[in-house]
Design an enzyme around this catalytic site. Structure first.
Site, PDB file in Angstrom:
ATOM      1  N   LYS A 213      44.447  41.843 -18.193  1.00 43.22           N
ATOM      2  CA  LYS A 213      43.799  41.784 -19.709  1.00 43.22           C
ATOM      3  C   LYS A 213      43.209  42.889 -20.018  1.00 43.22           C
ATOM      4  O   LYS A 213      43.592  43.598 -21.132  1.00 43.22           O
ATOM      5  CB  LYS A 213      42.288  40.762 -19.723  1.00 43.22           C
ATOM      6  CG  LYS A 213      41.955  40.576 -21.025  1.00 43.22           C
ATOM      7  CD  LYS A 213      40.323  40.007 -20.945  1.00 43.22           C
ATOM      8  CE  LYS A 213      39.428  40.912 -20.607  1.00 43.22           C
ATOM      9  NZ  LYS A 213      38.127  40.506 -20.709  1.00 43.22           N
ATOM     10  N   ASP A 231      41.664  36.876 -23.478  1.00 40.49           N
ATOM     11  CA  ASP A 231      40.233  36.650 -23.002  1.00 40.49           C
ATOM     12  C   ASP A 231      40.039  35.250 -23.342  1.00 40.49           C
ATOM     13  O   ASP A 231      40.811  34.329 -23.612  1.00 40.49           O
ATOM     14  CB  ASP A 231      39.405  37.543 -23.666  1.00 40.49           C
ATOM     15  CG  ASP A 231      39.545  37.079 -25.361  1.00 40.49           C
ATOM     16  OD1 ASP A 231      40.396  36.270 -25.693  1.00 40.49           O
ATOM     17  OD2 ASP A 231      38.567  37.907 -26.052  1.00 40.49           O
TER      18      ASP A 231
END
Length: 346
Positions: A213, A231
């Site tokens: 991420k 997320d």
């Protein structure tokens, strides 16, 4: 009058027998004729029956009788009403079309979508992204100005006193663990990459505290290389929209990535995350104010009344400050308000 002859005797006998028959009929209970349900009197005339069988008794007799009608068939399982048919499974082609249409709609709603972390170079972005774990971008943005003012380069942060860094990072929460992450990250950049943030995924994920991420945030926003940022907002929304049923971030990334051209991945992430923060909230999504409601399978999970839904909107959609102290000009032009610095009133 003299004695009666044989014929007179016969007449007397007939009258006596008739009287006896009538008396017997009066003493005998009337019999019910099965065909008419009426009683037969001595004179042959029928009168209404004095009592009818109870409904339960009739049912029992009908069931016992071999000539009774067949019992009604047991009811069939309930079938869905024709007006409320079960929705057909969405084909892969239809899913791609709907997903891309949602992204196009969001692009019109958020033409100013951007990463909501303040940064001026790849080093600031990667540090800020690591610090954003388990806190808000706003709190990170309010904390990093002091951090970067004192430690502007990886070399500076790598050589910093951990206790001093902890004191600066205290507002972010988990400040001790985050101090270890950012100082360790800075040392790795100095030792392995000459103090420069690498621009390759395989190099980024080897740095302390950096996962896929964080790596895609850096690649997409600091180097212009496409990446999907999975997320918590992104995960929640793509499952609500039935783009995927996966729960593992890596599998979500792969599933959603297959629906869009690679060139759209970075802005797709911004559109989805912006929408999750402003309208499609976790607990109270503002369905009545959602621009993509007709395309959303989860419509109705939140408030559908338009006026009530408007009160749930956040950031610039609700007329409130954003998360960046220094947002892009396009955001300001759209009515966005800069976030206040740390410790500011309001």
């Amino acid at each position: 009058m003299g004695e009666q002859g044989p014929s007179g005797a016969k007449k007397t006998a007939k009258k006596t027998n008739a009287s006896a028959s009538r008396a017997a009929a009066e003493r005998t209970p009337p019999e019910t004729e099965p065909a008419t349900g009426r009683s037969a009197s001595a004179g042959g005339k029928s009168t209404p029956a004095t009592r009818k069988p109870a409904p339960a008794r009739k049912a029992a007799e009908a069931a016992a009788s071999p000539k009774s009608p067949k019992p009604a068939a047991s009811p069939k399982p309930a079938q869905p009403a024709k007006t409320a048919r079960t929705a057909k499974p969405e084909s892969p082609t239809a899913l791609v079309r709907r997903a891309r249409r949602i992204n196009r709609e969001l692009a019109e709603v958020y033409p100013y979508a951007h990463p909501e972390l303040d940064f001026e170079n790849p080093f600031q972005l990667i540090v800020a992204t690591v610090l954003s774990a388990q806190t808000t971008d706003l709190r990170v943005n309010q904390t990093t100005p002091a951090l970067f003012a004192k430690y502007p380069t990886p070399e500076d942060l790598a050589a910093a006193d951990p206790e001093e860094v902890e004191e600066i990072l205290r507002p972010c929460g988990f400040f001790r663990a985050k101090t270890k992450s950012v100082t360790g990250l800075s040392k790795a950049l100095v030792e392995n990459h000459k103090g420069e943030v690498p621009g390759r995924l395989e190099d980024l994920v080897k740095l302390p505290g950096v996962g896929r991420k964080t790596a895609f945030v850096v690649l997409g926003n600091a180097f212009g290389r496409p990446g999907i940022t999975v997320d918590t907002h992104f995960q929640r929304l793509v499952r609500r929209w039935k783009w995927t049923e996966e729960t593992d971030p890596d599998k979500i990334e792969a599933a959603v990535g297959s629906l869009f051209p690679k060139s759209e991945w970075t802005m797709l992430s911004h559109h989805v995350i912006f929408h999750g923060r402003r309208i499609c909230h976790a607990r109270k999504p503002a369905c009545g104010a959602c621009p993509i409601a007709p395309l959303c399978p989860a419509y109705g999970e939140g408030e559908t009344d338009p006026e009530k839904a408007k009160k749930l909107l956040k950031y610039e959609k609700g007329g409130f400050p954003g998360q960046r102290l220094k947002p892009p000009q396009s955001y300001l032009d759209a009515g966005g308000i800069p976030a206040p610095p740390l410790g500011a009133a309001g």
